[in-house]
Design an enzyme around this catalytic site. Structure first.
Site, PDB file in Angstrom:
ATOM      1  N   ASN A 114       0.801  -1.235   0.000  1.00 38.57           N
ATOM      2  CA  ASN A 114       0.000   0.000   0.000  1.00 38.57           C
ATOM      3  C   ASN A 114       0.829   1.279   0.000  1.00 38.57           C
ATOM      4  O   ASN A 114       0.400   2.291  -0.551  1.00 38.57           O
ATOM      5  CB  ASN A 114      -1.036  -0.009   1.135  1.00 38.57           C
ATOM      6  CG  ASN A 114      -0.420  -0.156   2.495  1.00 38.57           C
ATOM      7  OD1 ASN A 114       0.595  -0.831   2.645  1.00 38.57           O
ATOM      8  ND2 ASN A 114      -0.991   0.475   3.474  1.00 38.57           N
ATOM      9  N   GLY A 187       2.493  -6.007   7.073  1.00 39.96           N
ATOM     10  CA  GLY A 187       1.388  -6.621   6.330  1.00 39.96           C
ATOM     11  C   GLY A 187       0.240  -6.961   7.257  1.00 39.96           C
ATOM     12  O   GLY A 187       0.092  -6.367   8.331  1.00 39.96           O
ATOM     13  N   SER A 188      -0.538  -7.943   6.849  1.00 45.32           N
ATOM     14  CA  SER A 188      -1.751  -8.265   7.604  1.00 45.32           C
ATOM     15  C   SER A 188      -1.433  -9.087   8.857  1.00 45.32           C
ATOM     16  O   SER A 188      -0.390  -9.758   8.937  1.00 45.32           O
ATOM     17  CB  SER A 188      -2.697  -9.057   6.704  1.00 45.32           C
ATOM     18  OG  SER A 188      -2.047 -10.232   6.279  1.00 45.32           O
ATOM     19  N   GLU A 209       4.777  -5.335  11.795  1.00 43.27           N
ATOM     20  CA  GLU A 209       3.998  -4.096  11.629  1.00 43.27           C
ATOM     21  C   GLU A 209       2.685  -4.497  10.973  1.00 43.27           C
ATOM     22  O   GLU A 209       2.630  -4.710   9.762  1.00 43.27           O
ATOM     23  CB  GLU A 209       4.772  -3.101  10.744  1.00 43.27           C
ATOM     24  CG  GLU A 209       6.064  -2.599  11.363  1.00 43.27           C
ATOM     25  CD  GLU A 209       5.848  -1.505  12.394  1.00 43.27           C
ATOM     26  OE1 GLU A 209       4.767  -0.890  12.403  1.00 43.27           O
ATOM     27  OE2 GLU A 209       6.749  -1.265  13.206  1.00 43.27           O
ATOM     28  N   CYS A 243      -2.583   1.831   6.500  1.00 49.32           N
ATOM     29  CA  CYS A 243      -2.721   1.020   7.725  1.00 49.32           C
ATOM     30  C   CYS A 243      -3.201   1.847   8.907  1.00 49.32           C
ATOM     31  O   CYS A 243      -3.890   1.326   9.778  1.00 49.32           O
ATOM     32  CB  CYS A 243      -1.407   0.333   8.050  1.00 49.32           C
ATOM     33  SG  CYS A 243      -0.039   1.480   8.176  1.00 49.32           S
ATOM     34  N   GLU A 331     -10.674  -5.061   9.231  1.00 49.19           N
ATOM     35  CA  GLU A 331     -10.106  -3.799   8.767  1.00 49.19           C
ATOM     36  C   GLU A 331     -10.618  -3.520   7.347  1.00 49.19           C
ATOM     37  O   GLU A 331     -10.595  -4.418   6.499  1.00 49.19           O
ATOM     38  CB  GLU A 331      -8.581  -3.942   8.747  1.00 49.19           C
ATOM     39  CG  GLU A 331      -7.853  -2.727   8.264  1.00 49.19           C
ATOM     40  CD  GLU A 331      -6.334  -2.957   8.209  1.00 49.19           C
ATOM     41  OE1 GLU A 331      -5.874  -4.076   8.471  1.00 49.19           O
ATOM     42  OE2 GLU A 331      -5.623  -1.997   7.881  1.00 49.19           O
TER      43      GLU A 331
HETATM   44  P1  NAD Z   1      -0.197  -9.155   3.268  1.00 42.34           P
HETATM   45  O1  NAD Z   1      -0.076  -9.653   4.660  1.00 42.34           O
HETATM   46  O2  NAD Z   1      -1.131  -9.837   2.340  1.00 42.34           O
HETATM   47  O3  NAD Z   1       1.233  -9.166   2.533  1.00 42.34           O
HETATM   48  C1  NAD Z   1       2.404  -8.633   3.097  1.00 42.34           C
HETATM   49  C2  NAD Z   1       3.616  -9.390   2.605  1.00 42.34           C
HETATM   50  O4  NAD Z   1       3.515 -10.751   2.966  1.00 42.34           O
HETATM   51  C3  NAD Z   1       3.807  -9.350   1.081  1.00 42.34           C
HETATM   52  O5  NAD Z   1       5.159  -9.094   0.805  1.00 42.34           O
HETATM   53  C4  NAD Z   1       3.403 -10.750   0.636  1.00 42.34           C
HETATM   54  O6  NAD Z   1       4.133 -11.197  -0.475  1.00 42.34           O
HETATM   55  C5  NAD Z   1       3.692 -11.602   1.835  1.00 42.34           C
HETATM   56  N1  NAD Z   1       2.769 -12.719   1.967  1.00 42.34           N
HETATM   57  C6  NAD Z   1       1.444 -12.733   1.670  1.00 42.34           C
HETATM   58  N2  NAD Z   1       0.907 -13.932   1.964  1.00 42.34           N
HETATM   59  C7  NAD Z   1       1.895 -14.687   2.465  1.00 42.34           C
HETATM   60  C8  NAD Z   1       1.983 -16.038   2.956  1.00 42.34           C
HETATM   61  N3  NAD Z   1       0.922 -16.839   2.985  1.00 42.34           N
HETATM   62  N4  NAD Z   1       3.174 -16.483   3.393  1.00 42.34           N
HETATM   63  C9  NAD Z   1       4.265 -15.686   3.384  1.00 42.34           C
HETATM   64  N5  NAD Z   1       4.241 -14.420   2.917  1.00 42.34           N
HETATM   65  C10 NAD Z   1       3.088 -13.919   2.465  1.00 42.34           C
HETATM   66  O7  NAD Z   1      -0.541  -7.611   3.440  1.00 42.34           O
HETATM   67  P2  NAD Z   1      -0.844  -6.521   2.331  1.00 42.34           P
HETATM   68  O8  NAD Z   1      -2.121  -6.863   1.625  1.00 42.34           O
HETATM   69  O9  NAD Z   1       0.374  -6.283   1.496  1.00 42.34           O
HETATM   70  O10 NAD Z   1      -1.059  -5.233   3.235  1.00 42.34           O
HETATM   71  C11 NAD Z   1      -2.270  -4.951   3.874  1.00 42.34           C
HETATM   72  C12 NAD Z   1      -2.185  -5.177   5.367  1.00 42.34           C
HETATM   73  O11 NAD Z   1      -0.994  -4.690   5.877  1.00 42.34           O
HETATM   74  C13 NAD Z   1      -3.279  -4.437   6.118  1.00 42.34           C
HETATM   75  O12 NAD Z   1      -3.745  -5.237   7.175  1.00 42.34           O
HETATM   76  C14 NAD Z   1      -2.550  -3.237   6.678  1.00 42.34           C
HETATM   77  O13 NAD Z   1      -3.139  -2.663   7.815  1.00 42.34           O
HETATM   78  C15 NAD Z   1      -1.224  -3.806   6.970  1.00 42.34           C
HETATM   79  N6  NAD Z   1      -0.231  -2.760   6.962  1.00 42.34           N
HETATM   80  C16 NAD Z   1       0.396  -2.438   8.121  1.00 42.34           C
HETATM   81  C17 NAD Z   1       1.333  -1.424   8.128  1.00 42.34           C
HETATM   82  C18 NAD Z   1       2.063  -1.013   9.357  1.00 42.34           C
HETATM   83  O14 NAD Z   1       3.012  -0.262   9.222  1.00 42.34           O
HETATM   84  N7  NAD Z   1       1.701  -1.477  10.529  1.00 42.34           N
HETATM   85  C19 NAD Z   1       1.591  -0.729   6.951  1.00 42.34           C
HETATM   86  C20 NAD Z   1       0.930  -1.097   5.797  1.00 42.34           C
HETATM   87  C21 NAD Z   1       0.010  -2.117   5.796  1.00 42.34           C
END
Ligand code: NAD
Length: 453
Positions: A114, A187-188, A209, A243, A331
């Site tokens: 994002n 990520g999530s 994070e 996020c 979320e």
């Molecule tokens: P995501 O968890 O789908 O992906 C994040 C990363 O994990 C990517 O690089 C992806 O390739 C990898 N990934 C995805 N599935 C995986 C799996 N099964 N096994 C191993 N790696 C995997 O998250 P997203 O869709 O990229 O981002 C959205 C989420 O991230 C939202 O919940 C948001 O709130 C959160 N977020 C948090 C912050 C923060 O700073 N706290 C910042 C941005 C986004």
């Protein structure tokens, strides 16, 4: 070259001690700054292709953060890395005590899509500033930004020091089998748990994070004009794919109707049309469909239109929302703003306390009792009073979640510390040996020890 080989080369390179040299770190930070500045257009183009993000937003929410981080660490890396003397307690006399910050080794940074530049490069910069080797795995969902980061970094940095590894779930799963000295994941919460489990196999420390539902509360004592403007800006920035965006609004009953009207007016003034430069697209069809399904026509106060060809969803206000509604379960991560009204400020704080701890929380009020209660009672990663999101822009504040919204933090000196070990060293003089600690023991010795400790 296979990724396993690159990781083992990084481990070998780390052992040469070269990354501990401050000049070495600064040289590469400066190099990175030059690369970002020279390739600004390429970076703008890639992110625009991924989800229509404007140059303005890309500069203010991505590149300016990256450039500021580089400058911040260039300025502070020497002082942060210096050993720090601390006082030595009586039982350790005669001696001196010091803390030596040291890099961890080879670290893995996994980014989210994002804010693909900021969320990948900022932790990577902190890792390099702290003297580590680093593998960066950006999100494959923002494919063009992943490719441009890989191209620019892999062409300009030795892979045994810094390498961008492109890939999706399969590649990340394979990567997580390897042993790193730290994993920094953005990520999530769902994937955060996968990362945490994989890290536990190697006892690898993590920073996670994550996300969550961040509330914004507006009371009757707020400056409503200011609140409406700041909330609309923060919610619809990046089309709600932030996020720390306010996920939902809690508005005091007596100003509820008036405030909704002010939000509507503010959205109109910001001109977030389907072809507007200042409005970002939804990242992909999967998220577009998920968001459109969350729009309950019976609750529609404003917006609700969408265009699937353009992956556009209009800024949308949902009124008379209940805690049990689908939009309140996960979320949102998109441009839908549910509004719930409340009568008692204390009760609303209690309701938030019953939920998972959010990444952010916001309060709009001029009432100091409300401000104090909000800060003292609620637990959240970070937040603002009378603003949204902007706490992120102060690198004196640690940025990270708590509970379900994450583990650990970074930004500024906290980023440096996240990628460092604080090594304790006690150096003793070889004279002035107190014999009372050594066997054979006696009552007399114990009495002396009691007095000393
Ligand atoms: P995501 O968890 O789908 O992906 C994040 C990363 O994990 C990517 O690089 C992806 O390739 C990898 N990934 C995805 N599935 C995986 C799996 N099964 N096994 C191993 N790696 C995997 O998250 P997203 O869709 O990229 O981002 C959205 C989420 O991230 C939202 O919940 C948001 O709130 C959160 N977020 C948090 C912050 C923060 O700073 N706290 C910042 C941005 C986004």
């Amino acid at each position: 070259m296979e990724i396993q080989e690159i990781v083992s080369n990084q481990k070998a390179f780390f052992k040469t001690q070269q990354t501990k040299n401050i000049k070495f770190r600064k040289m590469y930070l400066e190099k990175l700054r030059d690369i970002v500045i020279k390739n600004e257009d390429l970076l703008y183009e890639a992110i625009h292709k991924d989800f229509g993000k404007s140059r303005f937003d890309t500069f203010t929410t991505e590149l300016s953060f990256v450039l500021n981080d580089i400058d911040y660490y260039l300025k502070n890396v020497s002082s942060f890395s210096k050993p720090k003397r601390v006082t030595t307690n009586l039982s350790n006399q005669i001696g001196k005590s010091s803390i030596h910050p040291e890099p961890l080794g080879c670290v893995l940074v996994i980014g989210a899509w994002n804010y693909p530049y900021q969320l990948s490069l900022s932790p990577m910069i902190a890792a390099l500033a702290a003297g580590n080797c680093c593998i960066l795995k950006p999100s494959e969902i923002a494919e063009n930004t992943m490719k441009v980061m890989a191209q620019l970094i892999n062409e300009n940095f030795p892979p045994e020091y810094l390498y961008v590894y492109e890939g999706g779930i399969d590649e990340t799963t394979a990567l997580l089998q390897l042993k790193f000295d730290k994993i920094f994941f953005t990520g999530s919460t769902k994937v955060g748990k996968i990362v945490y489990k994989a890290a536990a196999e190697h006892l690898t420390p993590v920073v996670l994070e994550l996300g969550g539902k961040s509330p914004a509360i507006v009371t009757k004592d707020a400056d409503l004009e200011v609140a409406a403007k700041r909330i609309v800006w923060g919610k619809f920035l990046n089309a709600g794919q932030t996020c720390v965006a306010p996920d939902y609004l809690l508005v005091e009953e007596s100003i509820h109707e008036q405030f909704l009207e002010m939000l509507r007016k503010q959205i109109t003034e910001f001109q977030y049309g389907p072809d507007a430069e200042q409005y970002t697209r939804i990242i992909n069809r999967r998220n577009f469909d998920r968001l459109v399904k969350l729009i309950d026509k019976d609750q529609l106060y404003f917006g609700g239109n969408s265009d699937e060809r353009k992956l556009y969803i209009e800024p949308t206000l949902l009124n008379n929302v209940n805690w049990e509604d689908e939009v309140m379960q996960e979320e949102i991560f998109g441009p839908l703003l549910p509004v719930i009204s409340f009568n008692s400020f204390n009760l609303v704080l209690n309701t938030i306390l019953d939920l998972e701890k959010p990444l952010a929380a916001y309060l709009f009020t001029r009432n100091s009792e409300e401000k104090d209660a909000f800060t003292a009672k609620l637990s959240f990663g970070g937040g603002c009073i009378n603003d949204v999101i902007m706490h992120l822009g102060n690198d004196r504040l640690p940025f990270g979640g708590v509970g379900n919204s994450g583990i650990g933090n970074y930004h500024g000196k906290f980023g440096f510390e996240a990628f460092s070990h604080q090594k304790s060293v006690l150096e003793k003089a070889t004279w002035g040996e107190p014999s009372i600690k050594y066997p054979p023991y006696s009552e007399k010795k114990l009495n002396w020890i009691r007095k000393l400790l």
